[in-house]
Design a protein around this motif. Structure first.
Motif, PDB file in Angstrom:
ATOM      1  N   LEU A   1      25.441  -2.847  24.502  1.00  0.00           N
ATOM      2  CA  LEU A   1      26.858  -2.580  24.737  1.00  0.00           C
ATOM      3  C   LEU A   1      27.192  -1.133  24.400  1.00  0.00           C
ATOM      4  O   LEU A   1      26.561  -0.522  23.538  1.00  0.00           O
ATOM      5  N   PRO A   2      28.201  -0.565  25.076  1.00  0.00           N
ATOM      6  CA  PRO A   2      28.611   0.805  24.765  1.00  0.00           C
ATOM      7  C   PRO A   2      29.059   0.941  23.311  1.00  0.00           C
ATOM      8  O   PRO A   2      29.592  -0.001  22.710  1.00  0.00           O
ATOM      9  N   ASP A   3      28.866   2.117  22.744  1.00  0.00           N
ATOM     10  CA  ASP A   3      29.193   2.344  21.334  1.00  0.00           C
ATOM     11  C   ASP A   3      30.687   2.489  21.079  1.00  0.00           C
ATOM     12  O   ASP A   3      31.130   2.361  19.935  1.00  0.00           O
ATOM     13  N   ASN A   4      31.463   2.755  22.125  1.00  0.00           N
ATOM     14  CA  ASN A   4      32.875   3.081  21.908  1.00  0.00           C
ATOM     15  C   ASN A   4      33.807   1.889  22.078  1.00  0.00           C
ATOM     16  O   ASN A   4      35.018   2.049  22.183  1.00  0.00           O
ATOM     17  N   LEU A   5      33.281   0.665  22.088  1.00  0.00           N
ATOM     18  CA  LEU A   5      34.129  -0.519  22.228  1.00  0.00           C
ATOM     19  C   LEU A   5      34.796  -0.831  20.893  1.00  0.00           C
ATOM     20  O   LEU A   5      34.188  -0.716  19.823  1.00  0.00           O
ATOM     21  N   ASP A   6      36.082  -1.269  20.951  1.00  0.00           N
ATOM     22  CA  ASP A   6      36.761  -1.635  19.709  1.00  0.00           C
ATOM     23  C   ASP A   6      36.271  -3.002  19.235  1.00  0.00           C
ATOM     24  O   ASP A   6      35.592  -3.743  19.960  1.00  0.00           O
ATOM     25  N   GLU A   7      36.620  -3.365  18.016  1.00  0.00           N
ATOM     26  CA  GLU A   7      36.086  -4.573  17.391  1.00  0.00           C
ATOM     27  C   GLU A   7      36.488  -5.834  18.140  1.00  0.00           C
ATOM     28  O   GLU A   7      35.689  -6.761  18.292  1.00  0.00           O
ATOM     29  N   ASP A   8      37.733  -5.893  18.620  1.00  0.00           N
ATOM     30  CA  ASP A   8      38.181  -7.080  19.348  1.00  0.00           C
ATOM     31  C   ASP A   8      37.368  -7.286  20.620  1.00  0.00           C
ATOM     32  O   ASP A   8      36.980  -8.412  20.953  1.00  0.00           O
ATOM     33  N   LYS A   9      37.121  -6.193  21.323  1.00  0.00           N
ATOM     34  CA  LYS A   9      36.349  -6.299  22.559  1.00  0.00           C
ATOM     35  C   LYS A   9      34.907  -6.712  22.255  1.00  0.00           C
ATOM     36  O   LYS A   9      34.324  -7.531  22.969  1.00  0.00           O
ATOM     37  N   LEU A  10      34.337  -6.172  21.183  1.00  0.00           N
ATOM     38  CA  LEU A  10      32.982  -6.546  20.805  1.00  0.00           C
ATOM     39  C   LEU A  10      32.881  -8.030  20.471  1.00  0.00           C
ATOM     40  O   LEU A  10      31.949  -8.716  20.885  1.00  0.00           O
ATOM     41  N   GLN A  11      33.872  -8.532  19.721  1.00  0.00           N
ATOM     42  CA  GLN A  11      33.859  -9.953  19.362  1.00  0.00           C
ATOM     43  C   GLN A  11      34.008 -10.832  20.591  1.00  0.00           C
ATOM     44  O   GLN A  11      33.350 -11.884  20.710  1.00  0.00           O
ATOM     45  N   TRP A  12      34.854 -10.410  21.529  1.00  0.00           N
ATOM     46  CA  TRP A  12      35.040 -11.171  22.761  1.00  0.00           C
ATOM     47  C   TRP A  12      33.745 -11.232  23.570  1.00  0.00           C
ATOM     48  O   TRP A  12      33.340 -12.291  24.039  1.00  0.00           O
ATOM     49  N   LEU A  13      33.083 -10.092  23.699  1.00  0.00           N
ATOM     50  CA  LEU A  13      31.835 -10.053  24.457  1.00  0.00           C
ATOM     51  C   LEU A  13      30.736 -10.855  23.773  1.00  0.00           C
ATOM     52  O   LEU A  13      29.945 -11.543  24.421  1.00  0.00           O
TER      53      LEU A  13
END
Length: 204
Positions: free
Chosen positions: A4-16
């Motif tokens: 995953l890209p490094d610049n994703l926020d925490e909410d987006k990371l958790q969703w993915l």
């Protein structure tokens, strides 16, 4: 490995990361309680599709008959038949390695030891065995050449008196009728629902 890209926020990371987790279907098919792990990218990952349910409602199988499920996905057809025919041996086939992985997982989950799951394009990874029943939820967007390969291979793989059951979208029912008569010499429409048709051909 995290792709995953490094610049994703925490909410987006958790969703993915949540999307990576297995989905679980707990259901009853032909009166049999079954559980299925599925994942995004497989056909009908959130629920057993209407066509598969319609097909299962019209399959006749003896307790000791062998079956093959062509294009098994995560296994609802083949594993239901394995439960209905506990003295038979049931072969699930798919050309998608993810589908094969999940069918194997679901066979273990449902404690079915009369099942074999193979990565196979049609029947090409099988030996010369034959089956009393072959079933398939045929894909809607496959060229007629591929359908004919499946049909002639199914004819060769059926035992004398064996049955080939398929479910298709209604738009394919006339093609199925013509091609079954051409390949098998017979055709029966078992059920036409709102969106799907269950068809049968028999090997003399």
């Amino acid at each position: 490995m995290n792709l995953l890209p490094d610049n994703l926020d925490e909410d987006k990371l958790q969703w993915l990361e949540g999307l990576r987790q297995d989905l679980l279907i707990e259901t009853s098919l032909r009166g049999q309680p079954l559980r299925f792990h599925t994942t995004w990218g497989l056909f009908s990952p959130k629920q057993i599709d209407e066509g598969s349910r319609l097909l299962l409602d019209h399959i006749e199988i003896a307790s000791d008959q062998d079956s093959a499920d062509l294009g098994c996905g995560y296994g609802p057809l083949g594993l239901t038949l394995a439960r209905l025919a506990p003295q038979g041996h049931h072969c699930l086939l798919d050309k998608d390695f993810v589908a094969v992985e999940y069918s194997r997982k679901n066979a273990r989950l449902n404690r079915l030891d009369n099942v074999e799951v193979l990565l196979s394009n049609g029947f090409d990874q099988l030996d010369g065995r034959r089956f009393g029943r072959i079933v398939s939820n045929l894909p809607a967007k496959t060229g007629k050449e591929q359908y004919y390969l499946y049909f002639y291979e199914a004819l060769a793989r059926l035992e004398p008196g064996g049955r080939f059951y398929v479910v298709t979208i209604n738009g394919l029912r006339e093609f199925i009728k013509r091609s079954f008569k051409e390949v098998f010499g017979n055709y029966s429409k078992l059920k036409q629902g709102r969106s799907y048709t269950v068809s049968l051909a028999c090997k003399d």
